[in-house]
Write an enzyme that holds these catalytic residues in place. Structure first.
Site, PDB file in Angstrom:
ATOM      1  N   GLU A   1      -9.612  -1.841   5.392  1.00 58.82           N
ATOM      2  CA  GLU A   1     -10.318  -2.127   6.733  1.00 58.82           C
ATOM      3  C   GLU A   1     -11.179  -3.093   6.667  1.00 58.82           C
ATOM      4  O   GLU A   1     -11.188  -3.647   5.913  1.00 58.82           O
ATOM      5  CB  GLU A   1     -10.920  -0.067   6.612  1.00 58.82           C
ATOM      6  CG  GLU A   1      -9.592   0.336   6.275  1.00 58.82           C
ATOM      7  CD  GLU A   1      -8.530   0.771   7.923  1.00 58.82           C
ATOM      8  OE1 GLU A   1      -8.412  -0.286   8.979  1.00 58.82           O
ATOM      9  OE2 GLU A   1      -8.000   2.302   8.085  1.00 58.82           O
TER      10      GLU A   1
ATOM     11  N   HIS B   1      -6.965  -4.495  10.338  1.00 56.28           N
ATOM     12  CA  HIS B   1      -7.333  -4.481   9.212  1.00 56.28           C
ATOM     13  C   HIS B   1      -5.161  -4.911   8.760  1.00 56.28           C
ATOM     14  O   HIS B   1      -4.800  -5.793   8.902  1.00 56.28           O
ATOM     15  CB  HIS B   1      -7.187  -3.372   8.534  1.00 56.28           C
ATOM     16  CG  HIS B   1      -6.094  -2.429   8.645  1.00 56.28           C
ATOM     17  ND1 HIS B   1      -5.874  -1.134   9.015  1.00 56.28           N
ATOM     18  CD2 HIS B   1      -4.185  -2.572   8.968  1.00 56.28           C
ATOM     19  CE1 HIS B   1      -4.424  -0.679   9.421  1.00 56.28           C
ATOM     20  NE2 HIS B   1      -3.942  -1.555   9.642  1.00 56.28           N
TER      21      HIS B   1
ATOM     22  N   ASN C   1      -7.290  -3.161  14.579  1.00 59.62           N
ATOM     23  CA  ASN C   1      -8.988  -3.206  13.800  1.00 59.62           C
ATOM     24  C   ASN C   1      -9.038  -4.441  13.172  1.00 59.62           C
ATOM     25  O   ASN C   1      -9.923  -4.387  12.328  1.00 59.62           O
ATOM     26  CB  ASN C   1      -9.272  -2.002  13.327  1.00 59.62           C
ATOM     27  CG  ASN C   1      -8.716  -1.507  12.128  1.00 59.62           C
ATOM     28  OD1 ASN C   1      -7.905  -2.382  11.100  1.00 59.62           O
ATOM     29  ND2 ASN C   1      -9.325  -0.663  11.441  1.00 59.62           N
TER      30      ASN C   1
ATOM     31  N   ASP D   1       0.937  -1.295   0.065  1.00 60.79           N
ATOM     32  CA  ASP D   1       0.024   0.243   0.229  1.00 60.79           C
ATOM     33  C   ASP D   1       0.850   1.082  -0.229  1.00 60.79           C
ATOM     34  O   ASP D   1       1.760   1.290  -0.022  1.00 60.79           O
ATOM     35  CB  ASP D   1      -0.560  -0.104   0.776  1.00 60.79           C
ATOM     36  CG  ASP D   1       0.022  -0.540   2.571  1.00 60.79           C
ATOM     37  OD1 ASP D   1       0.983  -0.238   2.477  1.00 60.79           O
ATOM     38  OD2 ASP D   1      -0.881  -0.576   3.356  1.00 60.79           O
TER      39      ASP D   1
HETATM   40  P1  PGA Z   1       2.516  -1.716  12.398  1.00 60.50           P
HETATM   41  O1  PGA Z   1       0.959  -1.074  11.459  1.00 60.50           O
HETATM   42  O2  PGA Z   1       3.273  -2.034  11.883  1.00 60.50           O
HETATM   43  O3  PGA Z   1       2.733  -0.163  12.238  1.00 60.50           O
HETATM   44  O4  PGA Z   1       1.851  -2.202  13.676  1.00 60.50           O
HETATM   45  C1  PGA Z   1       0.385  -2.814  11.198  1.00 60.50           C
HETATM   46  C2  PGA Z   1      -0.763  -2.710  10.754  1.00 60.50           C
HETATM   47  O5  PGA Z   1      -0.891  -0.959  10.607  1.00 60.50           O
HETATM   48  O6  PGA Z   1      -1.141  -3.541   9.146  1.00 60.50           O
END
Ligand code: PGA
Length: 254
Positions: A143, A138, A136, A67
């Site tokens: 999302e 994702h 959450n 992404d």
């Molecule tokens: P993070 O994010 O590695 O910064 O905890 C993971 C994600 O949001 O997929």
């Protein structure tokens, strides 16, 4: 899903890096699916150290990232283009044109989504896809509520995600509202998926991953339907799933 329980972030990073490095050593022209955020930083540091010490070569490897934010230039220090250069690509021997990240600056974002899907189709499949997990649930920037059939698309980031990622920006206002992300259907086509989780702030998401049923309200839950998923999670991330009895207590090794 196979679960590798590890003690902490460092052990998670070493173990995940060793899986990626073995893949590249076995198949020097592998395609790696890469992720950004805090979770993979330790993995990339291990890969860079291994490249220096053991000369593992990425000269024939291709990479696809999950992404990118919409509206941040490649040169913006918060863009995922910048992150990948700083943390991995500039330290290994991968050719720049073999690294692929969605272009969040495209004047035609729908065309960019189609271009990225065409690119994914042309690469003969992702050998290992690295995934973090959002608080959450994702995966990528897919999302809660995203269709499991989705291909590359533009997403409106939830406030939970903007707040979580706000730690990297001067203020919450600077966090983009939109992103372009590989879809869940594409993620599911990877041959092997490696999902990493570390820390108590991931405990709810890991609990939902192991204990809840498959639902589009919890994007990571679809991974239960994939035949080759390895979850590497540390004690803190597993605390709730263990308390609720969805995950066994005894420590397993890979
Ligand atoms: P993070 O994010 O590695 O910064 O905890 C993971 C994600 O949001 O997929």
């Amino acid at each position: 899903m196979k679960l590798n329980q590890v003690q902490n972030y460092d052990e998670m990073s070493r173990q995940a890096a060793s899986i990626l490095i073995s893949q590249v050593r076995q198949n020097p022209s592998s395609t790696l699916g890469l992720a950004t955020g805090g979770t993979p930083l330790g993995i990339y540091a291990c890969m860079v150290a291994d490249h220096r010490e053991n000369a593992t070569s990425y000269a024939q490897v291709s990479t696809v990232n999950l992404d990118e934010y919409v509206g941040l230039k490649e040169s913006d220090s918060q863009s995922y283009h910048f992150y990948m250069q700083r943390n991995l690509f500039s330290h290994i021997d991968i050719p720049r044109d073999a690294t692929h990240i969605p272009n969040g600056m495209s004047p035609d974002l729908l065309a960019e989504c189609r271009r990225y899907d065409d690119l994914l189709n042309s690469l003969n499949g992702v050998d290992i896809q690295l995934l973090g997990i959002g608080a959450n649930g994702h995966i990528g920037f897919n999302e809660p509520g995203t269709s499991f059939q989705a291909r590359t698309h533009i997403v409106e980031l939830t406030e939970t995600t903007r707040a979580a990622n706000g730690r990297y920006f001067p203020s919450l206002q600077d966090v983009p509202h939109k992103a372009i992300t590989m879809g869940i259907a594409s993620i599911m086509e990877s041959r092997h998926i490696l999902l990493l989780a570390s820390g108590t702030n991931k405990a709810e998401a890991v609990y939902a991953l192991f204990c809840d049923e498959v639902s589009e309200q919890n994007p990571s839950s679809i991974l239960k339907k994939h035949a080759n998923v390895t979850v590497i999670a540390d004690e803190a991330a597993l605390i709730l799933a263990k308390q609720k009895g969805c995950v066994e207590h005894p420590r397993k090794t890979s």
